[in-house]
Enzyme design. Structure first.
Site, PDB file in Angstrom:
ATOM      1  N   LYS A   1      38.993  30.666  51.199  1.00  0.00           N
ATOM      2  CA  LYS A   1      39.292  29.219  51.203  1.00  0.00           C
ATOM      3  C   LYS A   1      40.774  28.933  51.139  1.00  0.00           C
ATOM      4  O   LYS A   1      41.275  28.042  51.809  1.00  0.00           O
ATOM      5  CB  LYS A   1      38.701  28.577  49.935  1.00  0.00           C
TER       6      LYS A   1
ATOM      7  N   ILE B   1      43.422  30.761  52.032  1.00  0.00           N
ATOM      8  CA  ILE B   1      44.134  31.036  53.283  1.00  0.00           C
ATOM      9  C   ILE B   1      43.731  29.993  54.327  1.00  0.00           C
ATOM     10  O   ILE B   1      44.555  29.556  55.132  1.00  0.00           O
ATOM     11  CB  ILE B   1      43.809  32.460  53.801  1.00  0.00           C
TER      12      ILE B   1
ATOM     13  N   LYS C   1      22.739  27.018  65.646  1.00  0.00           N
ATOM     14  CA  LYS C   1      21.774  26.956  64.550  1.00  0.00           C
ATOM     15  C   LYS C   1      22.387  26.231  63.334  1.00  0.00           C
ATOM     16  O   LYS C   1      21.755  25.353  62.738  1.00  0.00           O
ATOM     17  CB  LYS C   1      21.405  28.395  64.174  1.00  0.00           C
TER      18      LYS C   1
ATOM     19  N   CYS D   1      61.856  41.632  37.055  1.00  0.00           N
ATOM     20  CA  CYS D   1      61.552  41.136  35.708  1.00  0.00           C
ATOM     21  C   CYS D   1      61.295  42.294  34.754  1.00  0.00           C
ATOM     22  O   CYS D   1      62.236  42.957  34.347  1.00  0.00           O
ATOM     23  CB  CYS D   1      60.387  40.139  35.771  1.00  0.00           C
TER      24      CYS D   1
ATOM     25  N   GLY E   1      60.459  45.085  35.583  1.00  0.00           N
ATOM     26  CA  GLY E   1      61.066  46.213  36.296  1.00  0.00           C
ATOM     27  C   GLY E   1      62.552  46.340  35.998  1.00  0.00           C
ATOM     28  O   GLY E   1      63.109  47.441  36.019  1.00  0.00           O
TER      29      GLY E   1
ATOM     30  N   ARG F   1      59.997  36.152  28.597  1.00  0.00           N
ATOM     31  CA  ARG F   1      60.435  35.745  27.274  1.00  0.00           C
ATOM     32  C   ARG F   1      61.655  36.560  26.837  1.00  0.00           C
ATOM     33  O   ARG F   1      62.498  36.083  26.113  1.00  0.00           O
ATOM     34  CB  ARG F   1      59.290  36.056  26.297  1.00  0.00           C
TER      35      ARG F   1
ATOM     36  N   HIS G   1      61.958  36.481  39.542  1.00  0.00           N
ATOM     37  CA  HIS G   1      60.920  36.933  40.481  1.00  0.00           C
ATOM     38  C   HIS G   1      61.276  36.514  41.911  1.00  0.00           C
ATOM     39  O   HIS G   1      60.809  35.477  42.383  1.00  0.00           O
ATOM     40  CB  HIS G   1      59.567  36.335  40.093  1.00  0.00           C
TER      41      HIS G   1
ATOM     42  N   GLU H   1      60.173  37.580  44.593  1.00  0.00           N
ATOM     43  CA  GLU H   1      59.026  37.640  45.511  1.00  0.00           C
ATOM     44  C   GLU H   1      58.454  36.252  45.819  1.00  0.00           C
ATOM     45  O   GLU H   1      57.904  36.036  46.902  1.00  0.00           O
ATOM     46  CB  GLU H   1      57.925  38.562  44.961  1.00  0.00           C
TER      47      GLU H   1
HETATM   48  N1  GLN Z   1      57.130  41.056  29.466  1.00  0.00           N
HETATM   49  C1  GLN Z   1      58.463  40.751  29.888  1.00  0.00           C
HETATM   50  C2  GLN Z   1      58.983  39.483  29.235  1.00  0.00           C
HETATM   51  O1  GLN Z   1      58.245  38.674  28.763  1.00  0.00           O
HETATM   52  C3  GLN Z   1      58.566  40.678  31.395  1.00  0.00           C
HETATM   53  C4  GLN Z   1      57.789  39.555  31.985  1.00  0.00           C
HETATM   54  C5  GLN Z   1      57.585  39.675  33.471  1.00  0.00           C
HETATM   55  O2  GLN Z   1      57.711  40.750  34.042  1.00  0.00           O
HETATM   56  N2  GLN Z   1      57.229  38.596  34.105  1.00  0.00           N
HETATM   57  O3  GLN Z   1      60.168  39.244  29.194  1.00  0.00           O
END
Ligand code: GLN
Length: 544
Positions: free
Chosen positions: A17, A19, A224, A381, A383, A462, A507, A509
């Site tokens: 739905k 997409i 049908k 993040c 990462g 956070r 982020h 992405e």
């Molecule tokens: N757990 C981490 C934080 O709260 C990273 C959060 C995340 O990757 N979106 O800062």
């Protein structure tokens, strides 16, 4: 006044739905009709921010900081708009608002009921988005499947809209699945008939039925469904499974859905121009040399948890005329099996976002592997936090550096809460969320990628880089390539003496689009494609 298209789903969930709704947006946009999109989620959570990715997949973050359903990511990618908090409505939000009004005394004397109080509140959200976006058409996707108990108030609200907004201004599109029976080798329409009956029972007669199927849909099946569901034949739209989601708008256009919607809603439309979209799909379907990317995370069993990351990689690869060969590496497996066997053939390693301690040591191993073996690394993040932890451990010669999220009593809290975050107790909606500015530092990989000094990126976290360690880690080769304009927060960092190890606290992405790959993803794949790894060597012409 805006016109409304309501998209419901029948037979099974995950029928496509989201997409489909996004693709309807593409078809209208291609005719120069302005659209906005809203997702209605029947669950009682106020937003998906407190849900496990296993429950819900990725949490998509809007620029204004709303934590929303991943379908909003598809809407943004398909329609090329940046949506806001108004585009995701949950039962939790509706009931919270109704109960707050009741306590305030707004309904003094009344008995508060699902109809009309809850349904009125739902309809308010439709109108609010229409007013705010000023779009000609608002596409509203009702989450869940027709017949779900918790979805009833939403369906009742959309039923009422036909009268409220006028019959010519509202369209109901029902997306169903035609299951295939291998024993008789046929597609079955009965579940579709039942789900249309279910809709009719609550007073909604669909105008258009979109039939999903893994097999080609014979004409007889359309007849049908048309007969049994009382829908014109050309309004029964076949939608077989496509090799790429970006092909769906083209398949729907081919089935003449765009023109049908224009006619039914009496819209003023230009001729559709889908040439860029066609070119995109053409390129996506052309096989290219692959780039091996390892995505190291802890929710890899459910790939929807990394939906936007996967899409951003695909956009970046397309830019370089490559295909992504994505290995999903479970970070806990890296803890058991060691890094070499699982990462040996990766030309690039990506560690996306996440929460909690499970699998962290495997991610640290992956970051360490990338650093030592000079493999391109992109940290998103969590990462980035993991890259900082791994680097600090190597510099300090100790396994103790950590984030206080993962070990509250570490003597080296390289990632920590900001003082103002320490007093926050509620978990829902209290992170650093949405767009924040970042100053990119000249002469860095980040600056080369962005090509501009001030950027805005979406956050959802956070914890932050702990400034107490800034000097020490900088002296050892950590470069702070993006900072908040006041210089207080490390937003991007990278390694000096490494081909490309770049991480960000935000982020990226969420901002990637098929025709505009995000600069960090673009450069990450650009560097990765040059790396020769086991299994990735081009075949050599063997001269006799
Ligand atoms: N757990 C981490 C934080 O709260 C990273 C959060 C995340 O990757 N979106 O800062």
């Amino acid at each position: 006044m805006a016109k409304y298209i309501f998209v419901t789903g029948g037979v099974v969930s995950s029928v496509g739905k989201g997409i489909t709704a996004a693709s309807i947006g593409t078809l209208l946009e291609s005719r120069h009709i302005t659209v906005s999109v809203q997702k209605l989620d029947p669950y009682l959570n106020v937003d998906p921010g407190t849900m496990s990715p296993y429950q819900h997949g990725e949490v998509f973050v809007t620029q204004d900081g709303a934590e929303t359903d991943l379908d909003l990511g598809n809407y943004e990618r398909f329609i090329g708009v940046n949506l806001t908090a108004e585009s995701n409505v949950t039962s939790g939000q509706i009931y919270s608002e109704v109960l707050a009004k009741e306590r305030r005394g707004d309904y003094l004397g009344g008995t508060i009921q699902v109809v009309p109080h809850v349904t009125t509140e739902i309809k308010e959200r439709f109108k609010r988005l229409a007013e705010k976006s000023q779009a000609e058409v608002i596409i509203i996707e009702v989450g869940g499947t027709v017949g779900d108990i918790e979805g009833q108030p939403f369906l009742e609200a959309i039923r009422q809209m036909r009268k409220d907004a006028g019959r010519d201004n509202v369209l109901y599109i029902h997306v169903t699945l035609l299951p295939y029976l291998s024993s008789t080798q046929e597609l079955k329409t009965k579940p579709t008939q039942h789900s249309v009956n279910e809709l009719r029972r609550i007073g909604i007669q669909p105008d258009i039925i979109i039939c999903r199927s893994d097999y080609p849909i014979p004409e007889g099946i359309r007849d049908k469904i048309s007969l049994f569901c009382d829908v014109e034949r050309q309004a029964v739209i076949p939608l077989p499974t496509a090799p790429t989601i970006y092909e769906i708008p083209l398949l729907l256009e081919e089935a003449e859905l765009g023109q049908l919607i224009v006619d039914k809603l009496g819209l003023k439309a230009n001729q559709p121009d889908l040439s860029q979209w066609k070119e995109l799909v053409e390129r996506l379907k052309t096989p290219h040399e692959p780039v091996n990317i390892a995505l190291v995370g802890k929710y890899v069993e459910l790939q929807d948890a990394y939906f936007s990351v996967r899409e951003a990689l695909c956009h970046a690869a397309l830019y370089h005329d490559r295909d992504i060969n994505l290995f999903w590496v479970h970070s806990e497996d890296l803890e058991k099996d060691g890094s070499d066997a699982l990462l040996r053939s990766a030309q690039g390693i990506i560690v996306p976002g996440g929460f909690g301690i499970r699998g962290i040591e495997g991610m640290v191993t992956a970051a360490d592997y990338a650093r030592k073996n000079e493999i391109p690394y992109l940290g998103l993040c969590l990462g980035m936090q993991v890259m900082v932890i791994a680097f600090a451990r190597s510099v300090l010669g100790s396994n103790e550096p950590n984030s206080t999220e993962l070990n509250a009593s570490t003597p080296y809290p390289v990632i920590d809460l900001l003082p103002e975050q320490k007093t926050i107790e509620n978990k829902g909606g209290t992170m650093r969320l949405g767009n924040y500015p970042c100053q990119v530092v000249k002469g860095t990989h980040a600056a080369a990628a962005y090509g501009q000094e001030l950027i805005y990126e979406r956050h959802r976290h956070r914890y932050e880089f702990n400034n107490k360690f800034r000097t020490q880690l900088a002296e050892a080769g950590l470069v702070y390539s993006g900072l908040s304009p006041d210089g207080r927060l490390v937003e991007i960092c990278e390694l000096a003496n490494h081909p490309w190890m770049v991480s960000c606290q935000f982020h990226p992405e969420f901002g990637s689009r098929p025709s505009h790959p995000h600069p960090l993803f673009r450069d990450f794949v650009g560097v990765a494609k040059e790396i020769l790894r086991e299994g990735a060597q081009p075949s050599l012409p063997l001269s006799p």
